[in-house]
Design an enzyme around this catalytic site. Structure first.
Site, PDB file in Angstrom:
ATOM      1  N   GLU A 152       1.130  -1.366   0.007  1.00 21.18           N
ATOM      2  CA  GLU A 152      -0.185  -0.169  -0.239  1.00 21.18           C
ATOM      3  C   GLU A 152       0.493   1.184  -0.009  1.00 21.18           C
ATOM      4  O   GLU A 152       0.988   2.236   0.853  1.00 21.18           O
ATOM      5  CB  GLU A 152      -1.081  -0.041   1.328  1.00 21.18           C
ATOM      6  CG  GLU A 152      -1.502  -1.351   1.157  1.00 21.18           C
ATOM      7  CD  GLU A 152      -2.417  -1.280   2.811  1.00 21.18           C
ATOM      8  OE1 GLU A 152      -3.891  -1.263   2.900  1.00 21.18           O
ATOM      9  OE2 GLU A 152      -2.438  -0.639   3.782  1.00 21.18           O
ATOM     10  N   PRO A 153       1.672   1.364  -1.183  1.00 20.30           N
ATOM     11  CA  PRO A 153       2.357   2.645  -1.110  1.00 20.30           C
ATOM     12  C   PRO A 153       2.037   3.987  -1.370  1.00 20.30           C
ATOM     13  O   PRO A 153       0.564   3.869  -2.182  1.00 20.30           O
ATOM     14  CB  PRO A 153       3.173   2.624  -1.921  1.00 20.30           C
ATOM     15  CG  PRO A 153       2.976   0.922  -3.147  1.00 20.30           C
ATOM     16  CD  PRO A 153       1.502   0.341  -2.534  1.00 20.30           C
ATOM     17  N   GLY A 154       2.242   4.554  -0.228  1.00 16.47           N
ATOM     18  CA  GLY A 154       1.709   6.031  -1.155  1.00 16.47           C
ATOM     19  C   GLY A 154       2.223   7.550  -1.462  1.00 16.47           C
ATOM     20  O   GLY A 154       2.926   7.566  -2.462  1.00 16.47           O
ATOM     21  N   ARG A 155       3.329   7.559   0.065  1.00 20.35           N
ATOM     22  CA  ARG A 155       4.343   8.747  -0.151  1.00 20.35           C
ATOM     23  C   ARG A 155       5.519   8.171  -1.119  1.00 20.35           C
ATOM     24  O   ARG A 155       5.935   8.994  -2.637  1.00 20.35           O
ATOM     25  CB  ARG A 155       5.198   8.803   1.219  1.00 20.35           C
ATOM     26  CG  ARG A 155       5.787  10.058   0.830  1.00 20.35           C
ATOM     27  CD  ARG A 155       6.621  10.319   2.532  1.00 20.35           C
ATOM     28  NE  ARG A 155       5.915  10.062   3.222  1.00 20.35           N
ATOM     29  CZ  ARG A 155       5.873  10.765   3.931  1.00 20.35           C
ATOM     30  NH1 ARG A 155       6.133  12.071   4.811  1.00 20.35           N
ATOM     31  NH2 ARG A 155       4.433  10.033   4.894  1.00 20.35           N
ATOM     32  N   CYS A 212      -2.682  33.790  10.126  1.00 24.69           N
ATOM     33  CA  CYS A 212      -2.852  34.368  11.472  1.00 24.69           C
ATOM     34  C   CYS A 212      -1.839  33.484  12.461  1.00 24.69           C
ATOM     35  O   CYS A 212      -2.766  33.403  13.449  1.00 24.69           O
ATOM     36  CB  CYS A 212      -3.745  34.782  12.320  1.00 24.69           C
ATOM     37  SG  CYS A 212      -3.871  36.317  10.553  1.00 24.69           S
ATOM     38  N   TYR A 224       0.511  14.264   0.720  1.00 25.28           N
ATOM     39  CA  TYR A 224       0.151  14.855   1.751  1.00 25.28           C
ATOM     40  C   TYR A 224       0.413  16.561   1.836  1.00 25.28           C
ATOM     41  O   TYR A 224       0.533  16.740   3.140  1.00 25.28           O
ATOM     42  CB  TYR A 224       0.643  14.288   3.365  1.00 25.28           C
ATOM     43  CG  TYR A 224       0.902  12.735   3.352  1.00 25.28           C
ATOM     44  CD1 TYR A 224      -0.851  12.184   3.524  1.00 25.28           C
ATOM     45  CD2 TYR A 224       1.870  11.926   3.322  1.00 25.28           C
ATOM     46  CE1 TYR A 224      -0.917  10.866   3.032  1.00 25.28           C
ATOM     47  CE2 TYR A 224       1.525  10.269   3.310  1.00 25.28           C
ATOM     48  CZ  TYR A 224       0.144   9.760   3.155  1.00 25.28           C
ATOM     49  OH  TYR A 224       0.340   8.409   3.756  1.00 25.28           O
TER      50      TYR A 224
HETATM   51  N1  LLP Z   1      -1.734   1.723   4.511  1.00 31.01           N
HETATM   52  C1  LLP Z   1      -2.368   2.665   5.838  1.00 31.01           C
HETATM   53  C2  LLP Z   1      -3.087   1.991   6.417  1.00 31.01           C
HETATM   54  C3  LLP Z   1      -1.505   4.036   6.102  1.00 31.01           C
HETATM   55  O1  LLP Z   1      -2.443   4.167   7.378  1.00 31.01           O
HETATM   56  C4  LLP Z   1      -1.132   4.466   5.277  1.00 31.01           C
HETATM   57  C5  LLP Z   1      -0.936   5.794   5.386  1.00 31.01           C
HETATM   58  C6  LLP Z   1      -0.582   3.698   3.764  1.00 31.01           C
HETATM   59  C7  LLP Z   1      -0.695   2.408   3.986  1.00 31.01           C
HETATM   60  C8  LLP Z   1       0.441   4.573   2.979  1.00 31.01           C
HETATM   61  O2  LLP Z   1       1.697   5.404   3.288  1.00 31.01           O
HETATM   62  P1  LLP Z   1       2.624   5.413   3.256  1.00 31.01           P
HETATM   63  O3  LLP Z   1       3.476   4.802   1.801  1.00 31.01           O
HETATM   64  O4  LLP Z   1       2.557   7.015   2.188  1.00 31.01           O
HETATM   65  O5  LLP Z   1       4.179   5.971   4.387  1.00 31.01           O
HETATM   66  N2  LLP Z   1       0.502  12.751   6.696  1.00 31.01           N
HETATM   67  C9  LLP Z   1       1.759  12.106   7.467  1.00 31.01           C
HETATM   68  C10 LLP Z   1       1.390  10.847   6.868  1.00 31.01           C
HETATM   69  C11 LLP Z   1      -0.012   9.747   7.665  1.00 31.01           C
HETATM   70  C12 LLP Z   1       0.242   8.599   7.069  1.00 31.01           C
HETATM   71  C13 LLP Z   1      -0.750   8.352   7.131  1.00 31.01           C
HETATM   72  N3  LLP Z   1      -1.311   6.419   6.551  1.00 31.01           N
HETATM   73  C14 LLP Z   1       2.901  13.291   6.479  1.00 31.01           C
HETATM   74  O6  LLP Z   1       2.423  14.071   5.931  1.00 31.01           O
HETATM   75  O7  LLP Z   1       3.819  12.325   6.825  1.00 31.01           O
END
Ligand code: LLP
Length: 418
Positions: free
Chosen positions: A273-276, A343, A372
């Site tokens: 589940e990659p996002g970032r 502000c 994000y």
């Molecule tokens: N799977 C689950 C269940 C998650 O909760 C998350 C992210 C991901 C996958 C994806 O994670 P990634 O590959 O993007 O690291 N707003 C914060 C990051 C919060 C992440 C929340 N969960 C920031 O700006 O650093």
């Protein structure tokens, strides 16, 4: 790392000058590189190729429909956490079979909507949630397939707000509780446990915590199988770290090489589940300097983007590189805080940066905000959210209109008339 490059003193996104985009679409403006998004997706897909994983892009990182569609066309599935994210997936017509649903607080309507859509799996985080899913599925005459999310109590060594796999975190279930739930689920007719899920945090730069988690879960899976349970899926979550400044994260390949030998013997279909990792480096926030104030110790560049547009620096003390969009002959470096118009003292994009002496109307790019960034933007201080543009080669396409003040007021203004 990305497709934002300086050419003859001007910042380009692929084949398009960023200054031209600012002129055409206004600022603040999120600009994404299609090539960077696709290449990062491919890096993961190739690194894990031998396991043929289902890569469910984590929608929360950047949920723009055009970006979701781009990834879905590459074969990605989606990791969702709300009915809104489900609707986004359905809007871009990703096959429901490629959607997994996580989150600690799924509501009854959300569960019903996901069952209706036909998603293959919920990632379940508590016993009451499992009972509610069973109940809703029963009412609908369906059987919901679930993976239980394990909290393996490992330290992901990342920012305290984005670590999720420690026992003090709200996420997941302890290993004994998961065993207990598998047993209880035998009596629940409308839930079928098919997998194990884990997500230990975000912006993780080393494979070590993943290895610890997989080892713990490997033992759990073996024990569950001894007890006669069938475990088809192993979902390793997301969390791969990227370079914002001086981080040295493992590459997707090195990460895969470290974890594949541990995952293979589990004999499960792998879900990631990659996002970032996919979108983080692929976006910049373009902002225009409104005023420059020279203080005693440093300068303040007051720009037209604020913490409502990009909250990561305020919320996590996150560091994002800030570069002038157009090179300048002004060579003197000035210690500068890049701050927004909001502000609050916490409204900054970067502190103590060495930048050329800035002037009103200069353009700056805040880098690596594809993940994000816009996804966490708000209307705080009644500021309409920025537009988003996707660049592919020499073409730039508006993928989200800039919000308008009247659009922002509409849900309230309509009620004044009653
Ligand atoms: N799977 C689950 C269940 C998650 O909760 C998350 C992210 C991901 C996958 C994806 O994670 P990634 O590959 O993007 O690291 N707003 C914060 C990051 C919060 C992440 C929340 N969960 C920031 O700006 O650093």
């Amino acid at each position: 790392m990305d497709d934002f490059v300086m050419r003859q003193g001007a910042l380009y996104c692929e084949g398009v000058a960023v200054a031209a985009l600012a002129k055409r679409f206004g600022t603040p403006l999120y600009v994404y590189s299609q090539q960077t998004i696709l290449s990062h997706y491919q890096k993961i897909a190739q690194a894990f190729g031998e396991l043929n994983p289902l890569i469910c892009y984590s929608v929360k990182a950047n949920s723009n429909l055009s970006i979701l569609r781009l990834l879905a066309q590459e074969g990605a599935g989606l990791d969702i956490v709300s009915q809104g994210e489900l609707a986004r997936g359905l809007a871009i017509k990703v096959p429901a079979q490629r959607i997994v649903y996580a989150g600690v607080g799924k509501t009854e309507p959300e569960i019903a909507a996901a069952l209706q859509a036909g998603i293959p799996m919920f990632n379940v985080e508590s016993e009451p949630e499992a009972r509610l899913i069973n109940h809703v599925a029963q009412r609908r005459g369906q059987v919901a397939r679930v993976a239980f999310r394990v909290n393996p109590d490992v330290d992901a060594r990342t920012h305290r707000h984005i670590t999720t796999g420690r026992k003090e975190n709200k996420f997941g279930l302890s290993i004994p509780l998961v065993m207990d739930l598998f047993r209880k689920a035998r009596r629940w007719q409308h839930i079928k446990p098919v997998g194990i899920h884990v997500h230990i945090g975000s912006q993780i730069t080393s494979a070590t915590p993943y290895i610890q988690a997989i080892q713990r879960l490997g033992q759990l899976i073996a024990e569950l199988r001894r007890q006669g349970f069938v475990i088809e899926y192993f979902n390793l979550g997301g969390g791969l770290g990227i370079i914002y400044n001086e981080e040295r994260p493992q590459t997707a390949n090195a990460f895969a090489q470290a974890v594949i030998p541990l995952i293979k013997p589990l004999d499960c279909r792998l879900i990631l589940e990659p996002g970032r990792f996919i979108v983080g480096n692929a976006g910049i926030l373009v902002t225009r300097v409104q005023y420059v104030k020279r203080g005693h110790l440093k300068s303040f560049a007051i720009v037209d983007a604020g913490m409502n547009d990009l909250i990561r620096p305020s919320l996590y003390d996150a560091f994002h590189q800030i570069v002038p969009v157009n090179g300048t002959r002004r060579t003197r470096s000035v210690l500068t805080d890049v701050v927004g118009p909001i502000c609050e003292s916490g409204d900054f994009l970067g502190k103590n940066r060495h930048l050329p002496a800035l002037q009103s109307r200069d353009l700056l790019a805040v880098r690596s905000v594809g993940a994000y960034g816009m996804a966490m933007a708000s209307n705080y201080n009644s500021r309409p959210r920025p537009a988003e543009v996707l660049v592919a080669g020499k073409r730039a396409k508006l993928i989200r209109q800039r919000e308008t003040v009247s659009g922002m007021l509409a849900p309230e203004a309509a009620l004044l008339k009653e």
